[in-house]
Design a protein around this motif. Structure first.
Motif, mmCIF file in Angstrom:
data_model
loop_
_atom_site.group_PDB
_atom_site.id
_atom_site.type_symbol
_atom_site.label_atom_id
_atom_site.label_comp_id
_atom_site.label_asym_id
_atom_site.label_seq_id
_atom_site.Cartn_x
_atom_site.Cartn_y
_atom_site.Cartn_z
ATOM 1 N N ASN A 369 0.809 -1.316 -0.035
ATOM 2 C CA ASN A 369 0.159 0.085 -0.192
ATOM 3 C C ASN A 369 0.828 1.355 0.064
ATOM 4 N N CYS A 370 2.229 1.028 -0.063
ATOM 5 C CA CYS A 370 3.208 2.129 0.175
ATOM 6 C C CYS A 370 3.634 2.783 -1.186
ATOM 7 N N HIS A 371 2.535 3.415 -2.205
ATOM 8 C CA HIS A 371 2.980 3.657 -3.536
ATOM 9 C C HIS A 371 3.799 4.972 -3.499
ATOM 10 N N ASN A 372 3.961 5.637 -2.424
ATOM 11 C CA ASN A 372 4.468 7.264 -2.660
ATOM 12 C C ASN A 372 5.815 6.952 -1.847
ATOM 13 N N ILE A 373 6.361 5.748 -1.339
ATOM 14 C CA ILE A 373 7.405 5.773 -0.626
ATOM 15 C C ILE A 373 8.644 6.295 -1.285
ATOM 16 N N ARG A 374 9.604 7.187 -0.866
ATOM 17 C CA ARG A 374 10.715 7.677 -1.437
ATOM 18 C C ARG A 374 11.939 7.187 -0.566
ATOM 19 N N VAL A 375 11.685 7.069 0.549
ATOM 20 C CA VAL A 375 12.768 6.739 1.567
ATOM 21 C C VAL A 375 12.350 5.400 2.243
ATOM 22 N N PHE A 376 13.138 4.382 2.146
ATOM 23 C CA PHE A 376 12.731 3.072 3.091
ATOM 24 C C PHE A 376 13.970 2.542 3.522
ATOM 25 N N TRP A 377 14.035 2.349 4.817
ATOM 26 C CA TRP A 377 15.079 1.789 5.694
ATOM 27 C C TRP A 377 14.536 0.609 6.309
ATOM 28 N N ALA A 378 15.561 -0.747 6.435
ATOM 29 C CA ALA A 378 15.040 -1.694 7.049
ATOM 30 C C ALA A 378 16.096 -2.795 7.442
ATOM 31 N N LEU A 379 16.027 -3.632 8.174
ATOM 32 C CA LEU A 379 16.763 -4.855 8.486
ATOM 33 C C LEU A 379 16.940 -5.704 7.612
ATOM 34 N N ASP A 380 17.855 -6.566 7.352
ATOM 35 C CA ASP A 380 17.966 -7.487 6.430
ATOM 36 C C ASP A 380 17.027 -8.732 6.587
ATOM 37 N N THR A 381 16.477 -8.558 7.699
ATOM 38 C CA THR A 381 15.552 -9.913 8.063
ATOM 39 C C THR A 381 14.352 -9.716 7.098
ATOM 40 N N ILE A 382 14.015 -8.845 6.338
ATOM 41 C CA ILE A 382 13.062 -8.581 5.243
ATOM 42 C C ILE A 382 13.394 -9.583 4.072
ATOM 43 N N CYS A 383 14.693 -9.991 4.081
ATOM 44 C CA CYS A 383 15.168 -11.210 3.097
ATOM 45 C C CYS A 383 14.858 -10.656 1.328
ATOM 46 N N ASP A 384 15.505 -11.188 0.761
ATOM 47 C CA ASP A 384 15.363 -10.878 -0.791
ATOM 48 C C ASP A 384 13.762 -10.755 -1.184
ATOM 49 N N GLU A 385 13.025 -11.447 -0.614
ATOM 50 C CA GLU A 385 11.679 -11.597 -0.868
ATOM 51 C C GLU A 385 11.070 -10.278 -0.551
ATOM 52 N N GLY A 386 11.506 -9.762 0.619
ATOM 53 C CA GLY A 386 10.692 -8.462 0.952
ATOM 54 C C GLY A 386 11.253 -7.476 0.092
ATOM 55 N N LEU A 387 12.486 -7.455 -0.441
ATOM 56 C CA LEU A 387 13.076 -6.342 -1.417
ATOM 57 C C LEU A 387 12.292 -6.575 -2.708
ATOM 58 N N GLN A 388 12.167 -7.651 -3.191
ATOM 59 C CA GLN A 388 11.186 -7.774 -4.153
ATOM 60 C C GLN A 388 9.867 -7.374 -4.206
ATOM 61 N N ARG A 398 13.701 6.867 -3.801
ATOM 62 C CA ARG A 398 14.941 7.525 -4.057
ATOM 63 C C ARG A 398 15.936 7.020 -3.148
ATOM 64 N N GLU A 399 15.692 6.488 -1.861
ATOM 65 C CA GLU A 399 16.691 6.359 -0.980
ATOM 66 C C GLU A 399 16.527 4.968 -0.449
ATOM 67 N N LEU A 400 17.253 3.959 -0.521
ATOM 68 C CA LEU A 400 17.205 2.593 0.371
ATOM 69 C C LEU A 400 18.462 2.409 1.394
ATOM 70 N N ARG A 401 18.350 1.752 2.439
ATOM 71 C CA ARG A 401 19.147 1.392 3.482
ATOM 72 C C ARG A 401 18.820 -0.023 3.969
ATOM 73 N N VAL A 402 19.532 -0.792 3.796
ATOM 74 C CA VAL A 402 19.490 -2.283 4.471
ATOM 75 C C VAL A 402 20.336 -2.642 5.357
ATOM 76 N N PHE A 403 20.128 -2.577 6.590
ATOM 77 C CA PHE A 403 21.103 -3.002 7.561
ATOM 78 C C PHE A 403 21.182 -4.409 8.012
ATOM 79 N N PRO A 404 22.358 -4.886 8.674
ATOM 80 C CA PRO A 404 22.323 -6.210 9.132
ATOM 81 C C PRO A 404 22.006 -6.289 10.442
ATOM 82 N N PHE A 405 21.060 -7.488 10.595
ATOM 83 C CA PHE A 405 20.410 -7.648 11.999
ATOM 84 C C PHE A 405 21.610 -8.493 12.871
ATOM 85 N N ASP A 406 22.509 -9.155 12.185
ATOM 86 C CA ASP A 406 23.787 -9.966 12.816
ATOM 87 C C ASP A 406 24.736 -9.288 11.976
ATOM 88 N N PRO A 407 25.611 -8.322 12.622
ATOM 89 C CA PRO A 407 26.828 -7.699 12.096
ATOM 90 C C PRO A 407 28.015 -8.404 12.079
#
Length: 633
Positions: A369-388, A398-407
């Motif tokens: 439902n987030c068609h207007n998102i320009r900035v999205f940050w998340a942990l890598d727990t969303i997996c490749d499936e979430g990124l798809q 416009r901006e994407l940041r994916v951080f590690p849950f386990d660094p």
């Protein structure tokens, strides 16, 4: 005007008339006409006029130009443009200083506070940065420096009208905050990013004494718990607050004080709370403040509901806040609570899940439902499936940041080049990306460069040392080479993985706009460093760790260091002699070498090997507050 005056004025030179028109401040332009009852002849009147003209002293042309220039510069806001103006000549330098109300200092040791206050006398806003970025990764000793104390002392005397202070990676004490609060009666904005040294006592003073405060943002800073209820220290009555962020404060707060403050702040648009504000309390605040546009939720798990009591309607609270466009927080998230944000998803332009352990199944019903998102940050727990799923919906991203849950370097993260390629294919307007992963391919990086040519920031952090393309086993040279070739607007680049000198030759050849370059565990030899230092004319910040670069590579940039903000090399192969050679050749550059703060007696300090080099330009020479473990060459 009389006939006699018309006749006299007609005989004046056209040049003089033009000047009088242009300069209405001139006394001649406003002089009183002669009395019409005078019995003098027209020749006597002309003589009087001539005498008046001879006594006229036009302003210095430089003074007129400065007045015009001062009015023009009021509309010039770009730092780069203003810096260029100040270099034209001495007159322009002076006028630019008089009209500079906002000052940005990228390195607190690049000049002294005294130079600042002498150069600019009308400053109302100060942005000041301290430690370099690698300090965020525990690569710099905590007590290295970057004290705010001398700056607040100098500005308190020079700029009593100061309204805004923005600090990043500075050491700020409670005394500093007290002096700030007492010295600037019209103070309005305080932002502390990645700062340390202060506690809730200092915040209490700011809250109590800064009666015009509009912005109080604490972002990723370390705030000591002094057991002071700082939120209750805001004055009674209506406040001017527009933004309040304290999500980094790791100590309980008084919710009653917070609720009362929110009620008394009708202009509040941004509110970011810490984990000690529960979902039930968030519900109460949202009901009280439907005007919020940016919300940091704090903890996103409900309190235990007693038997017979009805759980609050969280979705209704979000539905009532129709202005919300930015959401963050979601600490301690429970899966059943997340759907409550659905009513605002269509309006969101920014969504930050970087503190939420969210699975793909939890993300997909929300992100669709987030068609207007320009900035999205998340942990890598969303997996490749979430990124798809993000790629399928967020076409305006416009901006994407994916951080590690386990660094940890040896962990096997759940995202890879599959997610990166999906983003590149679905989000073609992407301009900035930060992507942590363990598995990457040249093909995915190349696809990113071809599908997202508008990229200005590309930071790919392949966790683990010297990791190659995980499909072919080859170095990642071609992927990063494609990024610098195809992304013509690139200004910031972070490289990692198995990289040879060839990757750096691509960077030097094509990275003509790169201003910031970060390198980790990469390169074969000093040639890699030479390619960059000789080939990237815009380079301002160079930070390198755990790479095989030594004295030869360091010397290859001698022609550049005076024009760069800083160079950082740690765990490379530098010698003290090589660093000293650079220091002697460049008197306007400060060269610091050090190990950790407890390395006073080992060879990182006393031997020839240099653990860490920090090199930066300075107008006022070496600093006076260097700790014992820092040697300035």
């Amino acid at each position: 005007m009389t006939e006699e005056e018309d006749s006299s004025a007609a005989k004046m030179s056209e040049d003089v008339k033009r000047y009088l028109k242009l300069d209405p401040r001139s006394s001649s332009a406003t002089s009183e006409p002669p009395c019409s009852s005078s019995s003098s002849s027209s020749s006597a009147a002309l003589a009087n006029k001539s005498r008046n003209f001879k006594s006229f002293e036009p302003p210095c042309p430089d003074h007129v130009l400065e007045n015009v220039l001062e009015n023009v510069l009021q509309f010039l806001t770009s730092r780069c443009d203003r810096n260029a103006v100040s270099l034209v000549c001495r007159s322009w330098w002076r006028v630019e200083a008089q009209t500079r109300f906002e000052v940005f200092i990228g390195n607190c040791y690049s000049l002294s506070p005294v130079r600042l206050t002498h150069r600019f006398t009308r400053v109302r806003s100060l942005v000041l940065k301290g430690k370099p970025r690698f300090a965020d990764f525990n690569l710099m000793p905590r007590n290295w420096g970057a004290q705010f104390a001398p700056w607040v002392a100098a500005t308190a005397k020079a700029y009593p009208w100061l309204e805004k202070v923005h600090l990043k990676r500075m050491f700020v004490t409670d005394d500093d905050l007290a002096l700030l609060a007492e010295s600037f009666p019209g103070f309005k904005e305080l932002t502390l990013v990645c700062c340390e040294g202060f506690g809730t006592s200092g915040m209490a003073v700011v809250a109590n004494k800064c009666r015009q405060l509009k912005v109080l943002d604490l972002l990723e800073s370390e705030v000591t718990d002094d057991e002071v209820d700082w939120l209750s220290c805001f004055p009674a009555g209506e406040t001017h607050l527009e933004s309040l962020s304290f999500d980094c404060v790791e100590s309980p707060i008084s919710f009653n004080a917070l609720e009362g403050l929110v009620v008394r702040s009708p202009f509040l648009k941004k509110l970011r709370m810490n984990r000690f504000v529960s979902l039930d309390e968030l519900h109460r605040l949202m009901v009280r403040a439907p005007q919020l546009t940016s919300l940091g939720t704090g903890s996103f798990s409900p309190d235990n509901v007693l038997q017979g009591e009805q759980e609050p309607d969280y979705a209704a609270a979000f539905r009532a806040c129709k202005s919300i466009t930015c959401l963050s927080g979601f600490r301690d998230l429970t899966p059943e609570s997340l759907p409550a944000i659905s009513p605002v998803c269509a309006n969101l332009t920014s969504l930050n899940f970087s503190y939420a352990n969210i699975s793909p199944d939890m993300l997909k019903p929300i992100i669709r439902n987030c068609h207007n998102i320009r900035v999205f940050w998340a942990l890598d727990t969303i997996c490749d499936e979430g990124l798809q799923a993000v790629a399928a919906t967020c076409k305006e991203l416009r901006e994407l940041r994916v951080f590690p849950f386990d660094p940890r370097e040896d962990s096997e993260g759940p995202i890879s080049g599959v997610g990166l390629q999906a983003i590149s294919e679905g989000c073609r307007k992407l301009e900035s990306i930060l992507y942590f992963c363990q598995r990457m391919t040249n093909g995915a990086v190349t696809a990113m460069s071809e599908n997202c040519p508008q990229l200005t920031v590309f930071r790919l952090c392949i966790m683990g040392r010297h990791r190659p393309d995980h499909v072919t086993g080859k170095p990642m040279d071609d992927g990063f080479g494609a990024i610098v070739k195809n992304c013509k607007k690139l200004t910031r680049l972070a490289v990692s993985g198995l990289l040879t000198d060839e990757a750096f030759s691509y960077i030097g050849e094509y990275g003509k706009l790169i201003r910031t370059l970060s390198v980790a565990f990469a390169g074969n030899s000093d040639r890699a460093l030479r390619y960059v230092l000789e080939g990237c004319p815009k380079l301002q910040k160079l930070e390198i760790r755990d790479s095989p670069f030594g004295d030869v590579g360091l010397r290859s940039g001698m022609h550049r260091y005076c024009n760069m903000r800083f160079v950082w090399l740690s765990s490379c192969v530098l010698s003290r002699g090589g660093c000293r050679e650079v220091a002697h050749a460049l008197p306007n550059v400060v060269v610091e070498v050090f190990g950790s703060d407890d390395d006073d007696d080992d060879d990182t300090v006393t031997g020839d090997y240099v653990e860490t080099l920090y090199l930066y330009r300075s107008l006022d020479g070496p600093r006076k507050d260097a700790p014992k473990f820092v040697t300035i060459l």
